[in-house]
Write a protein that holds these residues in place. Structure first.
Motif, short mmCIF file in Angstrom:
data_model
loop_
_atom_site.label_atom_id
_atom_site.label_comp_id
_atom_site.label_asym_id
_atom_site.label_seq_id
_atom_site.Cartn_x
_atom_site.Cartn_y
_atom_site.Cartn_z
N PHE A 171 0.79 -1.11 -0.06
CA PHE A 171 -0.49 -0.53 -0.08
C PHE A 171 0.91 1.28 -0.06
CE2 PHE A 171 -3.08 3.63 2.08
CZ PHE A 171 -4.29 3.12 1.54
N ALA A 172 2.17 0.99 0.86
CA ALA A 172 2.48 2.85 0.55
C ALA A 172 4.54 2.79 0.90
CB ALA A 172 2.32 3.38 2.27
N GLY A 173 4.53 1.20 0.52
CA GLY A 173 5.70 1.28 0.60
C GLY A 173 6.58 -0.09 1.72
N GLY A 174 6.00 -1.23 1.68
CA GLY A 174 6.18 -2.34 3.43
C GLY A 174 7.98 -2.89 2.20
N LEU A 175 7.84 -3.03 0.82
CA LEU A 175 8.04 -3.87 -0.02
C LEU A 175 9.61 -2.44 -0.49
CD1 LEU A 175 6.55 -6.47 -1.31
CD2 LEU A 175 7.79 -6.56 -0.15
N VAL A 176 8.89 -1.78 -1.35
CA VAL A 176 9.34 -0.70 -1.92
C VAL A 176 9.96 0.26 -1.11
CG1 VAL A 176 9.50 0.88 -3.98
CG2 VAL A 176 7.68 -1.12 -4.06
N VAL A 177 9.58 0.57 0.35
CA VAL A 177 10.70 2.16 1.15
C VAL A 177 11.82 0.45 2.23
CG1 VAL A 177 10.10 3.36 2.68
CG2 VAL A 177 8.89 3.79 0.20
N HIS A 178 10.57 -0.30 3.15
CA HIS A 178 11.17 -0.12 3.96
C HIS A 178 11.87 -1.98 3.93
CE1 HIS A 178 9.42 2.91 6.45
NE2 HIS A 178 8.05 2.63 5.57
N THR A 179 11.38 -2.77 3.29
CA THR A 179 12.33 -3.80 2.50
C THR A 179 13.76 -3.10 2.25
OG1 THR A 179 10.60 -5.17 3.05
CG2 THR A 179 12.40 -5.99 2.02
N THR A 180 13.62 -2.72 0.86
CA THR A 180 14.78 -2.60 0.48
C THR A 180 15.83 -1.70 1.20
OG1 THR A 180 13.75 0.22 -0.53
CG2 THR A 180 13.66 -1.70 -1.75
N SER A 181 15.44 -0.63 2.10
CA SER A 181 15.89 0.07 2.77
C SER A 181 17.05 -0.33 4.05
CB SER A 181 15.95 1.48 3.38
OG SER A 181 14.86 1.48 4.55
N GLY A 182 16.34 -1.29 4.77
CA GLY A 182 16.55 -1.83 5.78
C GLY A 182 17.35 -3.28 6.11
N VAL A 183 16.93 -3.55 4.35
CA VAL A 183 18.31 -5.26 3.94
C VAL A 183 19.59 -4.66 4.01
CG1 VAL A 183 18.45 -6.64 2.25
CG2 VAL A 183 16.22 -7.26 3.82
N SER A 184 18.97 -3.36 3.12
CA SER A 184 20.69 -2.72 2.34
C SER A 184 21.41 -2.25 4.27
CB SER A 184 20.14 -1.52 1.43
OG SER A 184 19.84 -1.98 0.48
N ALA A 185 20.20 -1.93 4.96
CA ALA A 185 21.28 -1.07 6.15
C ALA A 185 22.18 -2.28 6.61
CB ALA A 185 20.19 -0.48 6.92
N VAL A 186 22.05 -3.10 6.48
CA VAL A 186 23.18 -4.04 7.36
C VAL A 186 23.55 -4.88 6.71
CG1 VAL A 186 20.97 -6.19 6.65
CG2 VAL A 186 22.10 -6.52 8.70
N VAL A 187 23.92 -5.13 5.54
CA VAL A 187 24.38 -4.99 4.29
C VAL A 187 25.57 -3.82 4.46
CG1 VAL A 187 25.29 -5.32 2.21
CG2 VAL A 187 23.10 -6.31 3.14
N CYS A 188 25.19 -2.65 4.43
CA CYS A 188 26.44 -1.62 4.87
C CYS A 188 26.83 -1.53 6.15
CB CYS A 188 25.43 -0.80 4.92
SG CYS A 188 24.96 0.05 2.98
N ALA A 189 26.20 -2.14 7.68
CA ALA A 189 26.63 -2.07 8.68
C ALA A 189 28.13 -3.55 8.94
CB ALA A 189 25.69 -2.82 9.36
N ILE A 190 27.29 -4.56 7.89
CA ILE A 190 28.57 -5.52 7.67
C ILE A 190 29.40 -5.25 7.22
CG2 ILE A 190 28.79 -7.69 6.93
CD1 ILE A 190 25.72 -8.49 7.58
N VAL A 191 29.86 -4.24 6.22
CA VAL A 191 30.69 -4.32 5.39
C VAL A 191 31.92 -3.38 6.34
CG1 VAL A 191 31.47 -2.96 3.06
CG2 VAL A 191 29.58 -4.62 2.81
N LEU A 192 30.75 -1.93 5.99
CA LEU A 192 31.95 -1.41 6.85
C LEU A 192 32.31 -1.34 7.94
CD1 LEU A 192 28.99 1.90 6.30
CD2 LEU A 192 31.65 1.36 5.37
N GLY A 193 32.25 -2.59 9.27
CA GLY A 193 32.14 -2.51 10.63
C GLY A 193 31.83 -1.95 11.78
N HIS A 194 32.81 -2.00 13.02
CA HIS A 194 32.30 -1.80 13.72
C HIS A 194 32.96 -0.07 14.73
CE1 HIS A 194 31.96 -5.50 16.98
NE2 HIS A 194 31.19 -5.37 15.23
N ARG A 195 31.91 0.56 14.59
CA ARG A 195 32.43 1.96 15.11
C ARG A 195 32.86 2.08 16.66
NH1 ARG A 195 27.05 3.88 16.81
NH2 ARG A 195 26.08 2.25 17.40
N ARG A 196 33.98 2.96 16.67
CA ARG A 196 34.72 3.01 17.58
C ARG A 196 34.63 2.45 19.04
NH1 ARG A 196 37.59 8.32 16.73
NH2 ARG A 196 35.96 8.91 16.24
N ASN A 197 35.02 1.75 19.87
CA ASN A 197 34.66 2.09 21.27
C ASN A 197 32.80 0.76 21.08
OD1 ASN A 197 36.10 3.19 23.00
ND2 ASN A 197 35.36 5.27 22.49
#
Length: 473
Positions: A171-197
């Motif tokens: 209806f308003a973006g669960g797949l188009v908005v939130h699934t795409t950005s949410g899955v991509s976010a976890v990939v970004c976090a894995i690739v970039l690694g941890h912040r300091r501390n």
């Protein structure tokens, strides 16, 4: 719009007014997102977040006008992407309607959809703060928009294959908005690694300005009614049931987060803010397809699932998704999209479909929704991973810290707060000012006491603890 023009008498002023107001409401979500994220993160990320979100929204909006709209809603090429019929918005009338929105001007529909296209990649900013170069960020959101958002939006909202062949519902973006950005976010976090501390704080860094985060969260909550309700594209009963469903899911999810945080330690402001946003994100795909009564039940499910997924991603898998975008947006977007297959009712939306619990109790729509989730998630993850690796080879991804410079100052040459202008700044030592700028007075206290690790409450996120000890010191 060539194949979808009806006639000038199609325009309904009430519907047009509602979608106009909703469009402006969704636009306000972008500064609201900047406030929310800046308040929950260290002070040294404030300028970076504001620049990324406002600058990113400007770039993405220009892209939408130049070629984004036509790639999503132009005539389809093999069900994969739109053609160039409406490049530069040529041929999109202000005095006629479109088949996607039969009661408002076609140009208004394009304007409303621009808001969705602009905010979606920006949701990922909460996952990679204090690590990603601004140059890499710009390249990422541009290429991500072209290779992920435009195709997926065309598949589901345009004349793409998922819509025409399988009749997937969003209806308003669960797949188009939130699934795409949410899955991509976890990939970004894995690739970039941890912040300091990261280990020092168990990934839960103290907020720098909780009232600012609350202000941003409140603005997001309010604007979400335009996000979901405006997607009805009419000011009638569908819009009403959509906003009611949105509110019920949001508050029920917020109560779940508040309750769990209280059971674990103390009732947390951050928890209830995240819980409400998790409910808003999760109800988004289903808001116009289900009875608002079931939205409350869905809100409880969303709250439990998103809270537990934070523990899974951050505590067990040790993925440094700074603001839990993968849980608050990704997991909830997936659950809400699948929920349509259970709770969908054609009685609430003639363009919808009955789910497993209604009509002839068919499991078809459930299977379609699960298929769409799998395809959207896999496509988003694969393309994001490839983009990050290519960008890393071209300009590099991570910021290499320079001695004596904070993240904002190093990347943007600016600071959010100049402490020497504070009236009582003379009463602070240089070390204290530096500790405040880095977002944690606790760091300074620990350095004075010689504490090298957290206390016995090691398993409780710091933002859920009492800060009374700071005042006592």
């Amino acid at each position: 719009m060539n194949q979808s023009i009806t006639n000038p008498s199609c325009i309904n002023t009430g519907d047009t007014t509602w979608v106009l107001v909703s469009s402006i409401s969704v636009l306000s979500m972008m500064p609201a997102l900047a406030f929310f994220e800046a308040g929950l993160l260290k002070i040294t990320n404030t300028v970076s977040l504001v620049t990324q979100i406002i600058g990113g929204a400007s770039i993405l909006s220009v892209m939408w006008h130049l070629f984004g709209f036509t790639l999503v809603f132009g005539r389809t090429w093999a069900g994969v992407i739109g053609n160039f019929d409406y490049i530069f918005m040529l041929g999109v009338p202000y005095d006629d309607c479109a088949k996607q929105a039969p009661h408002i001007p076609a140009a208004l529909y394009a304007f409303f959809q621009m808001m969705f296209a602009s905010i979606t990649p920006l949701l990922m900013t909460g996952a990679f703060v204090e690590r990603l170069k601004f140059k890499a960020f710009i390249i990422l959101i541009i290429t991500w928009e072209i290779l992920i958002y435009y195709p997926v939006a065309h598949w589901i909202w345009g004349d793409g294959w998922l819509k025409t062949i399988f009749e997937v519902q969003d209806f308003a973006g669960g797949l188009v908005v939130h699934t795409t950005s949410g899955v991509s976010a976890v990939v970004c976090a894995i690739v970039l690694g941890h912040r300091r501390n990261f280990d020092l704080y168990n990934g839960e860094f103290p907020p720098s300005n909780l009232p600012l985060a609350a202000l941003g969260g409140a603005l997001l909550w309010t604007a979400w009614f335009g996000f979901n309700g405006g997607s009805a594209l009419t000011s009638g009963s569908l819009a009403v049931s959509t906003v009611v469903a949105t509110q019920r899911a949001a508050v029920c999810s917020g109560i779940v987060w508040l309750t769990i945080s209280w059971i674990r330690n103390k009732p947390s402001a951050i928890a209830v803010l995240n819980g409400v946003i998790a409910g808003l994100a999760g109800i988004t795909p289903a808001s116009g397809f289900i009875d608002p009564q079931y939205a409350a039940l869905l809100g409880v499910i969303l709250g439990v699932a998103s809270y537990l997924s934070v523990i899974l991603f951050k505590r067990i898998l040790r993925i440094d998704d700074a603001l839990d975008v993968s849980s608050v947006h990704g997991v909830t977007g997936i659950i809400g999209s699948i929920a349509i297959g259970f709770f969908g009712q054609k009685a609430f939306n003639k363009n919808g479909a009955d789910g497993l619990f209604f009509g002839n109790n068919s499991a078809r729509q459930l299977g379609v929704q699960i298929l769409a989730v799998i395809i959207t998630a896999l496509w988003s993850a694969l393309v994001t991973f490839l983009l990050l690796n290519i960008i890393d080879r071209i300009v590099g991804l991570k910021v290499e810290p320079e001695e004596g410079l904070d993240f904002d100052e190093q990347e943007h040459g600016e600071k959010a707060y100049i402490w020497r202008h504070v009236s009582d700044a003379d009463a602070l030592t240089k070390d204290e000012i530096q500790a405040i700028i880095h977002g944690s007075i606790k760091d300074y206290i620990r350095s004075q006491e010689g504490l090298g690790s957290l206390n016995s409450s090691n398993d409780i996120p710091l933002q859920h603890r009492s800060y009374s000890t700071i005042n006592e010191k």
